[in-house]
Write a protein that holds these residues in place. Structure first.
Motif, PDB file in Angstrom:
ATOM      1  N   LEU A  21      34.954  39.786  46.365  1.00  0.00           N
ATOM      2  CA  LEU A  21      34.863  41.232  46.553  1.00  0.00           C
ATOM      3  C   LEU A  21      36.146  41.769  47.185  1.00  0.00           C
ATOM      4  O   LEU A  21      36.686  42.793  46.750  1.00  0.00           O
ATOM      5  CB  LEU A  21      33.654  41.575  47.413  1.00  0.00           C
ATOM      6  N   GLY A  22      36.657  41.079  48.196  1.00  0.00           N
ATOM      7  CA  GLY A  22      37.899  41.509  48.843  1.00  0.00           C
ATOM      8  C   GLY A  22      39.102  41.422  47.912  1.00  0.00           C
ATOM      9  O   GLY A  22      39.912  42.353  47.821  1.00  0.00           O
ATOM     10  N   LEU A  23      39.237  40.305  47.193  1.00  0.00           N
ATOM     11  CA  LEU A  23      40.362  40.143  46.271  1.00  0.00           C
ATOM     12  C   LEU A  23      40.292  41.146  45.124  1.00  0.00           C
ATOM     13  O   LEU A  23      41.299  41.764  44.758  1.00  0.00           O
ATOM     14  CB  LEU A  23      40.396  38.715  45.722  1.00  0.00           C
ATOM     15  N   SER A  24      39.111  41.316  44.558  1.00  0.00           N
ATOM     16  CA  SER A  24      38.960  42.270  43.458  1.00  0.00           C
ATOM     17  C   SER A  24      39.211  43.695  43.933  1.00  0.00           C
ATOM     18  O   SER A  24      39.821  44.498  43.219  1.00  0.00           O
ATOM     19  CB  SER A  24      37.558  42.169  42.844  1.00  0.00           C
ATOM     20  N   GLY A  25      38.737  44.003  45.125  1.00  0.00           N
ATOM     21  CA  GLY A  25      38.991  45.330  45.683  1.00  0.00           C
ATOM     22  C   GLY A  25      40.469  45.579  45.906  1.00  0.00           C
ATOM     23  O   GLY A  25      40.968  46.683  45.650  1.00  0.00           O
ATOM     24  N   TYR A  26      41.184  44.558  46.353  1.00  0.00           N
ATOM     25  CA  TYR A  26      42.627  44.692  46.561  1.00  0.00           C
ATOM     26  C   TYR A  26      43.343  44.937  45.230  1.00  0.00           C
ATOM     27  O   TYR A  26      44.198  45.826  45.136  1.00  0.00           O
ATOM     28  CB  TYR A  26      43.176  43.436  47.236  1.00  0.00           C
ATOM     29  N   VAL A  27      42.989  44.161  44.204  1.00  0.00           N
ATOM     30  CA  VAL A  27      43.631  44.326  42.888  1.00  0.00           C
ATOM     31  C   VAL A  27      43.289  45.693  42.306  1.00  0.00           C
ATOM     32  O   VAL A  27      44.166  46.396  41.779  1.00  0.00           O
ATOM     33  CB  VAL A  27      43.215  43.188  41.931  1.00  0.00           C
TER      34      VAL A  27
END
Length: 158
Positions: A21-27
């Motif tokens: 969730l954090g990585l996808s949100g960052y991208v």
């Protein structure tokens, strides 16, 4: 009584879902803020899959313990299967998207590649818990849902 692998796998699923969730949100944020295009649907799908995993973990772990009437084996098998399919489709779609990019560099590229790897790990963990649950259901059989035990209402004279 043997050691159950289900709870450690659920904890792993929860932690990895937060990471994805954090990585996808960052991208997605990088695409929405720093480029003229919106974030790719593959990244948005992984955000959905991470949220769906958290909802599923909450239902699969809490419903049998605190709301046994709301817990049903068919729903549990369906949630396990849907998570397996979502994570498989999500990590494959993002991997194909990344392989088709003309260039991939910087922290956002590394985050998207890590997102793909963590999503693949989540696919494996959901497949493992799905297999364990399927084995348990086939061994013990589906329990028949008990009819709702609703207390009888009494008439009172007002």
């Amino acid at each position: 009584m043997g050691f159950s692998f289900m709870l450690p796998l659920r904890a792993t699923q929860g932690v990895l879902s937060l990471v994805v969730l954090g990585l996808s949100g960052y991208v997605a944020n990088w695409y929405n803020v720093d480029t003229l295009t919106s974030s790719p649907s593959q990244v948005n799908f992984l955000i959905f899959a991470a949220l769906w995993s958290m909802i599923s973990i909450a239902y699969l772990e809490l419903a049998p313990k605190f709301l046994p009437r709301a817990s049903h084996p068919w729903v549990a098998i369906g949630m396990e299967a849907s998570n397996v399919l979502f994570w498989f489709a999500g990590f494959i779609a993002l991997a194909v998207f990344l392989s088709k990019l003309l260039f991939c560099r910087g922290t956002v590229c590394g985050a998207a590649q890590a997102d793909t790897v963590f999503s693949a790990f989540l696919f494996v963990t959901w497949a493992a818990t799905g297999a364990l649950m399927g084995k348990d259901v086939l061994k013990s059989g589906f329990r028949k849902p008990s009819p709702a035990h609703v207390p009888q209402m009494k008439e009172t004279m007002a």
